[in-house]
Design a protein around this motif. Structure first.
Motif, PDB file in Angstrom:
ATOM      1  N   ARG A   5       0.846  -1.188   0.000  1.00 62.08           N
ATOM      2  CA  ARG A   5       0.000   0.000   0.000  1.00 62.08           C
ATOM      3  C   ARG A   5       0.881   1.238   0.000  1.00 62.08           C
ATOM      4  NH1 ARG A   5      -3.123  -1.450   5.134  1.00 62.08           N
ATOM      5  NH2 ARG A   5      -2.606  -3.604   4.824  1.00 62.08           N
ATOM      6  N   GLN A   6       0.338   2.347  -0.420  1.00 57.50           N
ATOM      7  CA  GLN A   6       1.095   3.590  -0.438  1.00 57.50           C
ATOM      8  C   GLN A   6       1.569   3.912   0.981  1.00 57.50           C
ATOM      9  OE1 GLN A   6      -0.990   6.909  -2.063  1.00 57.50           O
ATOM     10  NE2 GLN A   6       0.776   8.254  -1.938  1.00 57.50           N
ATOM     11  N   GLY A   7       2.889   4.255   1.142  1.00 59.21           N
ATOM     12  CA  GLY A   7       3.450   4.599   2.434  1.00 59.21           C
ATOM     13  C   GLY A   7       3.902   3.402   3.242  1.00 59.21           C
ATOM     14  N   GLU A   8       3.693   2.181   2.710  1.00 56.90           N
ATOM     15  CA  GLU A   8       4.078   0.988   3.462  1.00 56.90           C
ATOM     16  C   GLU A   8       5.443   0.517   2.977  1.00 56.90           C
ATOM     17  OE1 GLU A   8       2.064  -2.932   2.822  1.00 56.90           O
ATOM     18  OE2 GLU A   8       1.317  -2.495   4.849  1.00 56.90           O
ATOM     19  N   SER A   9       6.309   0.141   3.917  1.00 53.25           N
ATOM     20  CA  SER A   9       7.633  -0.338   3.541  1.00 53.25           C
ATOM     21  C   SER A   9       7.556  -1.812   3.155  1.00 53.25           C
ATOM     22  CB  SER A   9       8.612  -0.136   4.700  1.00 53.25           C
ATOM     23  OG  SER A   9       8.208  -0.911   5.808  1.00 53.25           O
ATOM     24  N   GLU A  10       8.647  -2.367   2.637  1.00 54.03           N
ATOM     25  CA  GLU A  10       8.671  -3.758   2.206  1.00 54.03           C
ATOM     26  C   GLU A  10       8.359  -4.710   3.345  1.00 54.03           C
ATOM     27  OE1 GLU A  10      12.018  -5.074  -0.081  1.00 54.03           O
ATOM     28  OE2 GLU A  10      12.132  -3.150  -1.108  1.00 54.03           O
ATOM     29  N   ASP A  11       8.767  -4.385   4.562  1.00 54.00           N
ATOM     30  CA  ASP A  11       8.533  -5.298   5.681  1.00 54.00           C
ATOM     31  C   ASP A  11       7.126  -5.149   6.251  1.00 54.00           C
ATOM     32  OD1 ASP A  11       8.634  -2.937   7.077  1.00 54.00           O
ATOM     33  OD2 ASP A  11      10.430  -3.432   8.213  1.00 54.00           O
ATOM     34  N   GLY A  12       6.304  -4.268   5.653  1.00 51.04           N
ATOM     35  CA  GLY A  12       4.921  -4.148   6.059  1.00 51.04           C
ATOM     36  C   GLY A  12       4.677  -3.279   7.280  1.00 51.04           C
ATOM     37  N   ARG A  13       5.707  -2.671   7.845  1.00 52.73           N
ATOM     38  CA  ARG A  13       5.502  -1.866   9.047  1.00 52.73           C
ATOM     39  C   ARG A  13       5.092  -0.434   8.748  1.00 52.73           C
ATOM     40  NH1 ARG A  13      10.669  -3.474  12.519  1.00 52.73           N
ATOM     41  NH2 ARG A  13      11.444  -4.143  10.533  1.00 52.73           N
ATOM     42  N   GLY A  14       5.184  -0.027   7.518  1.00 46.93           N
ATOM     43  CA  GLY A  14       4.624   1.250   7.125  1.00 46.93           C
ATOM     44  C   GLY A  14       5.495   2.467   7.384  1.00 46.93           C
ATOM     45  N   GLU A  15       4.811   3.595   7.455  1.00 49.27           N
ATOM     46  CA  GLU A  15       5.477   4.889   7.558  1.00 49.27           C
ATOM     47  C   GLU A  15       6.274   5.061   8.842  1.00 49.27           C
ATOM     48  OE1 GLU A  15       2.780   8.082   6.769  1.00 49.27           O
ATOM     49  OE2 GLU A  15       2.018   7.109   4.984  1.00 49.27           O
ATOM     50  N   ALA A  16       5.836   4.444   9.926  1.00 49.62           N
ATOM     51  CA  ALA A  16       6.566   4.566  11.192  1.00 49.62           C
ATOM     52  C   ALA A  16       7.979   4.028  11.047  1.00 49.62           C
ATOM     53  CB  ALA A  16       5.836   3.842  12.314  1.00 49.62           C
ATOM     54  N   THR A  17       8.132   2.901  10.361  1.00 46.33           N
ATOM     55  CA  THR A  17       9.452   2.308  10.150  1.00 46.33           C
ATOM     56  C   THR A  17      10.309   3.226   9.293  1.00 46.33           C
ATOM     57  OG1 THR A  17       8.523   0.110  10.308  1.00 46.33           O
ATOM     58  CG2 THR A  17      10.678   0.287   9.270  1.00 46.33           C
ATOM     59  N   GLU A  18       9.703   3.783   8.249  1.00 47.18           N
ATOM     60  CA  GLU A  18      10.440   4.694   7.380  1.00 47.18           C
ATOM     61  C   GLU A  18      10.875   5.945   8.132  1.00 47.18           C
ATOM     62  OE1 GLU A  18       8.107   5.437   3.901  1.00 47.18           O
ATOM     63  OE2 GLU A  18       8.114   3.330   3.320  1.00 47.18           O
ATOM     64  N   GLN A  19      10.017   6.443   9.019  1.00 43.44           N
ATOM     65  CA  GLN A  19      10.359   7.633   9.794  1.00 43.44           C
ATOM     66  C   GLN A  19      11.517   7.343  10.740  1.00 43.44           C
ATOM     67  OE1 GLN A  19       7.145   9.354  12.010  1.00 43.44           O
ATOM     68  NE2 GLN A  19       8.418  10.960  12.857  1.00 43.44           N
ATOM     69  N   VAL A  20      11.484   6.197  11.429  1.00 43.93           N
ATOM     70  CA  VAL A  20      12.566   5.809  12.337  1.00 43.93           C
ATOM     71  C   VAL A  20      13.860   5.660  11.553  1.00 43.93           C
ATOM     72  CG1 VAL A  20      13.430   3.967  13.838  1.00 43.93           C
ATOM     73  CG2 VAL A  20      11.079   4.765  14.075  1.00 43.93           C
ATOM     74  N   ALA A  21      13.800   5.024  10.399  1.00 49.58           N
ATOM     75  CA  ALA A  21      14.990   4.849   9.570  1.00 49.58           C
ATOM     76  C   ALA A  21      15.532   6.197   9.120  1.00 49.58           C
ATOM     77  CB  ALA A  21      14.676   3.973   8.362  1.00 49.58           C
ATOM     78  N   SER A  22      14.626   7.112   8.757  1.00 45.33           N
ATOM     79  CA  SER A  22      15.034   8.445   8.340  1.00 45.33           C
ATOM     80  C   SER A  22      15.703   9.199   9.485  1.00 45.33           C
ATOM     81  CB  SER A  22      13.829   9.227   7.828  1.00 45.33           C
ATOM     82  OG  SER A  22      14.199  10.559   7.540  1.00 45.33           O
ATOM     83  N   GLU A  23      15.101   9.106  10.699  1.00 46.58           N
ATOM     84  CA  GLU A  23      15.699   9.764  11.866  1.00 46.58           C
ATOM     85  C   GLU A  23      17.056   9.163  12.177  1.00 46.58           C
ATOM     86  OE1 GLU A  23      12.778   9.407  14.955  1.00 46.58           O
ATOM     87  OE2 GLU A  23      11.457  10.884  14.027  1.00 46.58           O
ATOM     88  N   SER A  24      17.178   7.851  12.039  1.00 49.77           N
ATOM     89  CA  SER A  24      18.447   7.176  12.304  1.00 49.77           C
ATOM     90  C   SER A  24      19.518   7.655  11.319  1.00 49.77           C
ATOM     91  CB  SER A  24      18.259   5.663  12.197  1.00 49.77           C
ATOM     92  OG  SER A  24      19.475   5.017  12.423  1.00 49.77           O
ATOM     93  N   ARG A  25      19.140   7.779  10.038  1.00 55.34           N
ATOM     94  CA  ARG A  25      20.084   8.288   9.032  1.00 55.34           C
ATOM     95  C   ARG A  25      20.474   9.723   9.344  1.00 55.34           C
ATOM     96  NH1 ARG A  25      16.703   5.300   5.564  1.00 55.34           N
ATOM     97  NH2 ARG A  25      15.442   7.137   5.135  1.00 55.34           N
ATOM     98  N   THR A  26      19.500  10.536   9.752  1.00 53.96           N
ATOM     99  CA  THR A  26      19.768  11.935  10.092  1.00 53.96           C
ATOM    100  C   THR A  26      20.700  12.021  11.296  1.00 53.96           C
ATOM    101  OG1 THR A  26      17.610  12.587   9.243  1.00 53.96           O
ATOM    102  CG2 THR A  26      18.688  14.129  10.737  1.00 53.96           C
ATOM    103  N   ASP A  27      20.424  11.206  12.328  1.00 53.80           N
ATOM    104  CA  ASP A  27      21.285  11.188  13.518  1.00 53.80           C
ATOM    105  C   ASP A  27      22.706  10.785  13.139  1.00 53.80           C
ATOM    106  OD1 ASP A  27      19.111  11.873  15.055  1.00 53.80           O
ATOM    107  OD2 ASP A  27      18.773   9.845  15.822  1.00 53.80           O
TER     108      ASP A  27
END
Length: 181
Positions: A5-27
């Motif tokens: 679905r739109q906004g869902e990551s490959e592992d199915g956890r969705g936007e929350a996972t992408e946001q955490v990954a983005s914050e981790s990359r930013t950190d």
């Protein structure tokens, strides 16, 4: 395999996972920039080239790393004049220990220097099992970035709040909470 679905990551956890990954990359990017600047002593332009971002972004990341207490700058030196002043104060007033926070100019704002010295003193003094009573105010609040974080057992912070008749920019309860943190 089903469709995402739109906004869902490959592992199915969705936007929350992408946001955490983005914050981790930013950190990670912020810490890498701080490391290159403060440890490797690269220029901001060199860091920007290596990381593929603009110099203004590097300036912001370095400021953010300082604000988050990820980078702490200390200057350690036994300056003979300061030591002489401290000893004179100790003898004159019968003090166990005096600390002098030097100013760069007679008309300089003393709060940053006093705050840095206070934070350094507290970092060296705090031990497990201590009880520390804290007041509040701009100088104490400004000392927070200079206190080294450490894990202490049975360490208690007691707010000596008293009565607050006027709302100020620096909240006394917040100071005690941040200090304890």
């Amino acid at each position: 395999m089903g469709r995402r679905r739109q906004g869902e990551s490959e592992d199915g956890r969705g936007e929350a996972t992408e946001q955490v990954a983005s914050e981790s990359r930013t950190d990670r990017l912020r810490i890498r920039a701080a490391w290159m600047y403060f440890v490797e002593q690269m220029t901001q332009n060199e860091i920007a080239d290596v990381l593929g971002v603009g110099r203004v972004t590097i300036v912001r990341m370095l400021a953010d790393a300082r604000a988050r207490n990820e980078v702490k700058i200390t200057i350690e030196s036994e300056l003979s004049e300061i030591v002489r002043l401290e000893r004179a104060l100790e003898k004159t007033f019968g003090l166990q220990q005096a600390l002098v926070a030097p100013l760069s100019a007679p008309d300089a704002d003393p709060i940053p220097a006093i705050s840095a010295k206070t934070g350094s003193f507290l970092s060296d003094t705090m031990k497990s099992g201590m009880r520390v009573g804290v007041g509040w105010g701009q100088t104490l609040f400004s000392s927070l970035p200079f206190i080294s974080a450490k894990s202490l057992t049975d360490f208690k912070v007691i707010s000596l709040l008293g009565g607050v008749g006027v709302v100020r920019r620096v909240n006394p309860a917040e100071f005690a909470w941040r200090f304890a943190q």
